[in-house]
Design a protein around this motif. Structure first.
Motif, PDB file in Angstrom:
ATOM      1  N   UNK A 125     -42.825 -47.569  -5.188  1.00  0.00           N
ATOM      2  CA  UNK A 125     -41.542 -47.816  -5.878  1.00  0.00           C
ATOM      3  C   UNK A 125     -41.414 -49.301  -6.219  1.00  0.00           C
ATOM      4  N   UNK A 126     -41.776 -50.156  -5.243  1.00  0.00           N
ATOM      5  CA  UNK A 126     -41.672 -51.602  -5.455  1.00  0.00           C
ATOM      6  C   UNK A 126     -42.647 -52.057  -6.534  1.00  0.00           C
ATOM      7  N   UNK A 127     -43.856 -51.513  -6.529  1.00  0.00           N
ATOM      8  CA  UNK A 127     -44.869 -51.931  -7.494  1.00  0.00           C
ATOM      9  C   UNK A 127     -44.505 -51.480  -8.910  1.00  0.00           C
ATOM     10  N   UNK A 128     -43.986 -50.265  -9.037  1.00  0.00           N
ATOM     11  CA  UNK A 128     -43.586 -49.775 -10.361  1.00  0.00           C
ATOM     12  C   UNK A 128     -42.481 -50.647 -10.935  1.00  0.00           C
ATOM     13  N   UNK A 129     -41.566 -51.036 -10.064  1.00  0.00           N
ATOM     14  CA  UNK A 129     -40.458 -51.889 -10.508  1.00  0.00           C
ATOM     15  C   UNK A 129     -40.995 -53.254 -10.964  1.00  0.00           C
ATOM     16  N   UNK A 130     -41.904 -53.795 -10.180  1.00  0.00           N
ATOM     17  CA  UNK A 130     -42.448 -55.115 -10.476  1.00  0.00           C
ATOM     18  C   UNK A 130     -43.272 -55.099 -11.762  1.00  0.00           C
ATOM     19  N   UNK A 131     -44.095 -54.055 -11.868  1.00  0.00           N
ATOM     20  CA  UNK A 131     -45.039 -54.001 -12.968  1.00  0.00           C
ATOM     21  C   UNK A 131     -44.379 -53.601 -14.288  1.00  0.00           C
ATOM     22  N   UNK A 132     -43.418 -52.687 -14.210  1.00  0.00           N
ATOM     23  CA  UNK A 132     -42.821 -52.172 -15.450  1.00  0.00           C
ATOM     24  C   UNK A 132     -41.363 -52.570 -15.597  1.00  0.00           C
ATOM     25  N   UNK A 133     -40.859 -53.380 -14.679  1.00  0.00           N
ATOM     26  CA  UNK A 133     -39.460 -53.840 -14.719  1.00  0.00           C
ATOM     27  C   UNK A 133     -38.486 -52.686 -14.914  1.00  0.00           C
ATOM     28  N   UNK A 134     -38.827 -51.531 -14.349  1.00  0.00           N
ATOM     29  CA  UNK A 134     -37.925 -50.400 -14.492  1.00  0.00           C
ATOM     30  C   UNK A 134     -36.780 -50.548 -13.478  1.00  0.00           C
TER      31      UNK A 134
END
Ligand SMILES: Nc1ncnc2c1ncn2[C@@H]1O[C@H](COP(=O)(O)OP(=O)(O)O)[C@@H](O)[C@H]1O
Ligand SMILES: [Mg+2]
Length: 276
Positions: free
Chosen positions: A203-212
């Motif tokens: 969840x943290x990586x997706x947020x960081x990588x895709x700014x979702x």
């Protein structure tokens, strides 16, 4: 897991400028004075909160406190009895404006079809809604599976997968929609602590990588304290507190402290009869 996700990004950048999530800006969410009633029962009472674009916002609270109901209102699946939900200023329940942003909900139980392969579970919605050509959809599905290290599960039935893999398939299915707002309902429930930590990291990586922008409903204290920027505490349908993970650790509200650090009172008569 993190390493694999980063590798994937590096490899895909030169070839796929419109890759999952990257082409769209994250969205902000504003919940204002929301009440939700089912018949005579009031399930949400005067909820107001603001989620900033690109943050991980966690909603915690005991079972039955209204977390999933609140998430369904934000997703636009239901309409509040009164009050408003706005996503970048638009009502997610309004058919005229809801197509202006992409929301994806990761359901609590995964809601996967055991009669379909993992691939078909991911491709079903985009095919039905003609989101692209078959080739484009295939591309999106395979990318989402790769991001979550699920390429080997592509032809399996969800019934053959472990609990952690099913949760990852549910997240992959949401990613196929290239969301600007990702809503997770209990993404770590029924998982062991190691698998829960992996999901939190995803969840943290997706947020960081895709700014979702990510809203996570959970009663996983580890998740709330490690990956969230802010945490809302919901009890009996009321917003009791909205603070940072650090603020939550130092709360002076005894009910919240009790929820965060539950103690079993062995002197409680309830336990006296056990093993007697
Ligand atoms: N569709 C519905 N109709 C009637 N009552 C509902 C409905 N959905 C949820 N509720 C009630 O709302 C309350 C909060 O439910 P929920 O949001 O699912 O709790 P949780 O915090 O565990 O996710 C519960 O008392 C539940 O029974
Ligand atoms: Mg729930």
């Amino acid at each position: 897991m993190k390493k694999e996700i980063q590798k994937e990004r590096f490899q895909s950048e030169p070839h796929q400028p419109a890759s999952i999530g990257q082409a769209r800006a994250p969205v902000g969410v504003e919940v204002s004075n929301v009440f939700k009633k089912y018949g005579p029962q009031t399930v949400l009472t005067d909820i107001s909160l603001k989620v900033e674009p690109g943050e991980i916002f966690t909603i915690m609270g005991p079972s039955g406190s209204g977390k999933s109901v609140l998430l369904r209102q934000i997703a636009g699946l239901e309409q509040p009895t009164s009050g408003t939900i706005r996503i970048n200023g638009h009502d997610p329940h309004d058919p005229d404006t809801r197509d202006r942003f992409a929301i994806a909900l990761v359901f609590q139980a995964g809601a996967l079809f055991n009669s379909l392969s993992v691939y078909d579970n991911l491709a079903l919605y985009p095919l039905e809604h003609r989101i692209g050509t078959h080739a484009q959809i295939r591309d999106r599905v395979m990318r989402a599976l790769k991001i979550l290290s699920l390429e080997n599960a592509v032809n399996k039935s969800p019934a053959e997968l472990s609990g952690g893999m099913k949760k990852r398939v549910a997240i992959a299915r949401a990613l196929v929609m290239e969301p600007q707002l990702l809503l997770y309902d209990e993404p770590t429930s029924e998982l062991d602590p190691v698998m829960s930590a992996t999901i939190s990291e995803i969840i943290a990586t997706l947020k960081e990588q895709y700014q979702v922008t990510s809203i996570v409903v959970s009663h996983d204290r580890e998740l709330a304290l490690t990956i969230s920027s802010r945490v809302a505490i919901l009890m009996r349908g009321e917003l009791l507190s909205l603070t940072t993970p650090d603020g939550l650790q130092h709360t002076d509200n005894p009910e919240i402290a009790d929820f965060m650090h539950p103690k079993i009172d062995l002197e409680n008569p309830r336990y006296k009869t056990m093993g007697a």
